[in-house]
Scaffold this active site. Structure first.
Site, short mmCIF file in Angstrom:
data_model
loop_
_atom_site.label_atom_id
_atom_site.label_comp_id
_atom_site.label_asym_id
_atom_site.label_seq_id
_atom_site.Cartn_x
_atom_site.Cartn_y
_atom_site.Cartn_z
N LYS A 29 5.56 6.23 -37.51
CA LYS A 29 6.01 7.61 -37.70
C LYS A 29 4.84 8.57 -37.92
O LYS A 29 4.90 9.73 -37.48
CB LYS A 29 7.01 7.68 -38.86
CG LYS A 29 8.32 6.95 -38.58
CD LYS A 29 9.02 7.47 -37.33
CE LYS A 29 10.39 6.84 -37.13
NZ LYS A 29 11.09 7.38 -35.93
N TYR A 36 6.58 0.82 -40.23
CA TYR A 36 7.37 2.02 -39.96
C TYR A 36 6.55 3.28 -40.24
O TYR A 36 6.55 4.22 -39.43
CB TYR A 36 8.63 1.99 -40.83
CG TYR A 36 9.63 3.08 -40.55
CD1 TYR A 36 10.38 3.09 -39.38
CD2 TYR A 36 9.87 4.09 -41.48
CE1 TYR A 36 11.33 4.07 -39.14
CE2 TYR A 36 10.81 5.08 -41.25
CZ TYR A 36 11.53 5.07 -40.08
OH TYR A 36 12.46 6.05 -39.85
#
Length: 279
Positions: free
Chosen positions: A172, A168
């Site tokens: 991002k 993640y």
């Protein structure tokens, strides 16, 4: 009095529920018509219940209740042809696309060495490649219009690191680099490109037992109450999570004329999580 987005059309990915739906309703209240898309089906690598077709239909119903037009398409942001079709359908029905909120995303947690190939591939595909394909789909029409606002939902963990969120975090962080490069390339055409980096938000992506496990690994079946203090601990302002409207308000600002000369920026809506960092 006209709204801040009167006469504009906004395309919002991942708009079937939660943040995407809230952004759609916020923009509609300010006068925008809405194109919304969502995969609206479950990915096997995602350990919480994702939105479905009924959720997408509910977003349309709620936008139309605000007396704005809403076009919904079930589409996967990782599919180039599907995203091109979303843009084409939006242009056919509403005539233009002025704003893109590249909001679609998934989350999961696992120790670095335990992340499976499927979990890694899906995370990067949705949270980074899907952003790229959403950007690319709207750029030609925005260049032709010589105007546009592109905003991506990154995360405060796109500015730092968190154990258990390697895939993640990678996606991002990637969104920030993608956004900054697009901002430079598109500035001559009157198009701004920015990112919003929230701390944890009170949505189904966070409020599920899988994510609770990241904050209470010693508990077999943690609840919202069990993890409340742990969520508070990551923020300087002592709150556990943002309300969706906190993020929508910043999205609205960046989409409005008030932010016409802001581009290439990452706006932290992070309750001070980022305060100790230089960036």
């Amino acid at each position: 009095m006209p709204g801040r987005l009167e006469g504009k059309v906004a395309l919002i990915t991942g708009g079937a529920r939660s943040q995407g739906r809230n952004h759609a309703l916020t923009f509609a209240r300010e006068g925008a018509d809405i194109v919304v898309c969502d995969i609206a089906e479950q990915l096997p690598s995602v350990h919480y219940e994702m939105a479905g077709p009924d959720d997408l239909a509910e977003t349309v119903k709620l936008v139309e209740a605000l007396d704005r037009r809403c076009v919904a398409v079930q589409a996967d942001v990782t599919d180039t042809a599907a995203m091109s079709a979303v843009v084409d359908h939006g242009l056919e029905q509403l005539g233009r696309i002025d704003i893109l909120l590249a909001n679609a995303g998934i989350v999961g947690h696992a120790p670095f060495a335990d992340i499976t190939d499927e979990e890694w591939d899906d995370m990067i595909a949705v949270d980074l490649t899907g952003v790229f394909k959403s950007f690319r789909a709207v750029i030609p029409t925005m260049v032709e219009q010589e105007s546009g606002r592109i905003i991506v939902t990154s995360s405060i963990v796109g500015r730092t690191a968190v154990p258990g969120l390697a895939h993640y975090c990678a996606a991002k962080w990637g969104c920030i680099g993608l956004m900054k490069t697009a901002a430079l390339e598109l500035a001559p055409y009157g198009i701004t490109v920015n990112a919003v980096c929230p701390t944890n938000v009170d949505t189904a992506m966070i409020q599920n037992r899988h994510m609770y496990g990241a904050f209470a690994p010693d508990l077999a079946d943690p609840t919202r109450e069990d993890v409340y203090d742990a969520f508070v601990s990551v923020n300087a302002i002592p709150i556990p999570w943002l309300e969706m409207q906190d993020v929508s308000n910043v999205m609205l600002f960046l989409a409005s004329d008030d932010a016409r000369y802001i581009t290439g920026e990452s706006i932290h809506v992070a309750a001070g999580w980022n305060a100790p960092n230089v960036a």
